[in-house]
Design an enzyme around this catalytic site. Structure first.
Site, PDB file in Angstrom:
ATOM      1  N   ASN A 150      -1.726   6.881 -27.664  1.00  0.00           N
ATOM      2  CA  ASN A 150      -0.454   7.552 -27.959  1.00  0.00           C
ATOM      3  C   ASN A 150       0.073   7.296 -29.373  1.00  0.00           C
ATOM      4  OD1 ASN A 150       0.086   4.889 -27.026  1.00  0.00           O
ATOM      5  ND2 ASN A 150       2.209   5.444 -26.704  1.00  0.00           N
ATOM      6  N   GLY A 226      -2.180  -0.426 -22.788  1.00  0.00           N
ATOM      7  CA  GLY A 226      -2.645   0.763 -22.076  1.00  0.00           C
ATOM      8  C   GLY A 226      -1.965   0.856 -20.729  1.00  0.00           C
ATOM      9  N   GLU A 248       0.120  -5.194 -22.595  1.00  0.00           N
ATOM     10  CA  GLU A 248       1.275  -4.296 -22.827  1.00  0.00           C
ATOM     11  C   GLU A 248       0.996  -3.034 -22.041  1.00  0.00           C
ATOM     12  OE1 GLU A 248       3.875  -5.188 -24.470  1.00  0.00           O
ATOM     13  OE2 GLU A 248       3.064  -7.023 -25.315  1.00  0.00           O
ATOM     14  N   CYS A 282       5.400   4.631 -24.898  1.00  0.00           N
ATOM     15  CA  CYS A 282       5.687   3.752 -23.749  1.00  0.00           C
ATOM     16  C   CYS A 282       7.162   3.403 -23.673  1.00  0.00           C
ATOM     17  CB  CYS A 282       4.847   2.488 -23.849  1.00  0.00           C
ATOM     18  SG  CYS A 282       5.103   1.628 -25.403  1.00  0.00           S
ATOM     19  N   GLU A 461       4.186  -9.309 -27.798  1.00  0.00           N
ATOM     20  CA  GLU A 461       3.655  -9.159 -29.150  1.00  0.00           C
ATOM     21  C   GLU A 461       4.818  -9.315 -30.130  1.00  0.00           C
ATOM     22  OE1 GLU A 461       1.685  -5.217 -28.564  1.00  0.00           O
ATOM     23  OE2 GLU A 461      -0.149  -6.374 -28.901  1.00  0.00           O
TER      24      GLU A 461
END
Ligand code: NAD
Length: 480
Positions: A150, A226, A248, A282, A461
């Site tokens: 994405n 993902g 994530e 996301c 992260e």
């Protein structure tokens, strides 16, 4: 037809099996390049190169590592127009968006961690009169980075930059659906003087290349972004091997709009937060929860704005909603729109695929879609759709809003709109969400922890979190 190759040991090399996959442009439905259909042999080769490069890279003086990462950052910036064009071609997002967001952010990721490595420090703990402890933060070795389609270069570099900054060498896999800018990153690394083997990029599918990275016994840490189902599979494989894991994953993010919020600001930003990048971020807010007194006013103004968003050729600067990344994903989104109707939802705008003329006649486009009338527990409000589809629901109390916001398996990002400061703090505190934005959306400071709770992931992260993930702490206790 462009043929991409793997980037292994500082060179572009074909896959061992010599097999290639088609790479399709979502806006036209046409195959325009081919990418290696690599397998575990290529991953093994990438690993050997990374392993051989590790001792030297981990001992490279910080300033030298800084210089190389800054050079990569500058070269990404230098190639901004070309990279934005190719990112758009691969993913379907508008070129202007890739130019404004994706590529500058990829460059920032390298710049941020280049400067970060110069300042990263570790702790010491004194036991007065007895001992001093100091904690070494040592690079792990060879690490694996796997990213989605994405925000291709943006998310790929968000992992690779801190991994390299911390002194690791890397075997990385971009999404097979959007491989192009990752391939260009390999070339940029060569130009920047990154020593051979420090970064290796292997193209191919998740089951072949991704699994080979996750199961490789020498790759000690996996940073993955993902889907939640893929994350669960990776966790199941990697946990018994005692690998470090950063996951994530997906989201079903709520946007909470209280009646006291600045209405114009809410309206403007909620158009973005629902539909930027075709809703394929996301962090997009796909469940809009609105306090009852302003429900109808918001709904009508929102639907009016959304129905005017231009769906079109990603090359057109006027386009606000580009192409959906793949035919399979387009079908999945349309199936959710059909499901929403079966579940009793009313389509207020959109709801259909769009057939464009000319160059994009065979591309995959969907109208931005707003749905009302669904209850909290239905699948449309519980499952991640990851497209230009939002639902709107009224709420009457803060407690109800919180129950709805938290009432899903995910916990990635939430936006809260209110002018009541006390409420903002209270609600932020009670939300089950790794990221809370108050009166804004996608305002990112790269120093902050980034990631989700619940089924949205494990670990964080960003900032020092990523540097800590990519290092192994070792405590040394010395008696005085
Ligand atoms: P995906 O899980 O299908 O694929 C992601 C990557 O994993 C790809 O490179 C893929 O090839 C690889 N992969 C697939 N199967 C694998 C396996 N068995 N082992 C190892 N690797 C494997 O996800 P996607 O469709 O590319 O991306 C969309 C998803 O990503 C959405 O759910 C979205 O919410 C999520 N996402 C999350 C974040 C975040 O920061 N939390 C950011 C962006 C996207």
């Amino acid at each position: 037809m462009i043929q991409l190759n793997n980037y292994i040991n500082g060179r572009q090399v074909p896959p061992k099996c010599n097999a290639y996959l088609d790479n399709v442009e979502p806006a036209t439905g046409q195959v325009y390049s081919r990418i290696p259909d690599s397998d575990q042999e290529d991953v093994a080769m990438a690993y050997e190169a990374a392993k051989a490069a590790f001792p030297a890279w981990s001992k490279t003086p910080l300033e030298e590592r800084y210089r190389i990462l800054i050079r990569i950052s500058e070269l990404i910036e230098h190639h901004l127009d070309e990279l934005a064009q190719t990112e758009s071609r691969d993913n379907g997002k508008p070129v202007w968006l890739a130019r404004k967001v994706d590529i500058p952010r990829a460059s920032s990721n390298f710049r941020f961690y280049a400067t970060g490595l110069m300042h990263f420090s570790s702790e010491s703990h004194e036991m007065p009169g007895e001992a001093i402890n100091y904690t070494l933060r040592q690079p792990i070795g060879v690490v694996g980075c796997i990213s989605p389609w994405n925000l291709p270069l943006y998310l790929f570099s968000w992992k690779i930059a801190p991994a390299l900054a911390a002194g690791n060498t890397v075997v990385a896999k971009p999404s097979e659906i959007t491989p192009y800018t990752a391939w260009r990153l390999g070339e940029i690394c060569m130009e920047a003087g990154l020593p051979p083997g420090v970064l290796n990029i292997v193209h191919g599918t998740g089951p072949r290349v991704g699994e080979a990275i996750v199961t490789h016994p020498g790759i000690k840490a996996i940073s993955f972004t993902g889907g939640t189902a893929t994350g669960a599979r990776i966790a199941a494989t990697a946990a018994p091997m005692f690998k470090k894991l950063s996951l994530e994953l997906g989201g079903k993010n709520p946007t909470l709009i209280f009646a006291d919020a600045d209405f114009d600001d809410v309206l403007r930003t909620t158009v973005q937060s629902g539909f930027a990048n075709q809703g394929e971020i996301c962090l997009c807010g796909s469940r809009i929860l609105i306090e009852e007194p302003i429900y109808e006013k918001f709904r009508d103004a929102y639907v009016e704005k959304i129905s005017r968003l231009k769906v079109g050729d990603p090359n057109d600067p006027e386009t606000r909603v580009g192409a959906i990344v793949s035919e399979a994903h387009k079908d999945k989104i349309l199936s959710y729109i059909a499901l929403a109707q079966e579940e009793g939802g009313r389509i207020l705008c959109g709801g259909k695929a769009v057939k464009l003329e000319g160059r994009c006649a065979n591309g995959w486009f969907i109208q931005p879609t707003v749905i009302e009338g669904l209850d909290q527990g239905c699948r449309t409000n519980q499952e991640e759709i990851f497209g230009p589809v939002v639902t709107i629901q009224p709420f009457s109390t803060e407690e109800e809003a919180l129950n709805m916001a938290n009432g899903v398996r995910y916990g990635l990002a939430t936006t809260v709109w209110t002018s009541d400061l006390k409420r903002a703090h209270r609600v932020a505190h009670a939300l089950e969400s790794g990221i809370v934005w108050v009166n804004c959306w996608l305002l990112r400071d790269l120093r902050t922890p980034f990631g989700g709770m619940k089924d949205s992931g494990v670990g964080r992260e960003g900032g020092w979190e990523a540097m800590r993930f990519f290092t192994e702490p070792k405590n040394v206790c010395i008696k005085v």
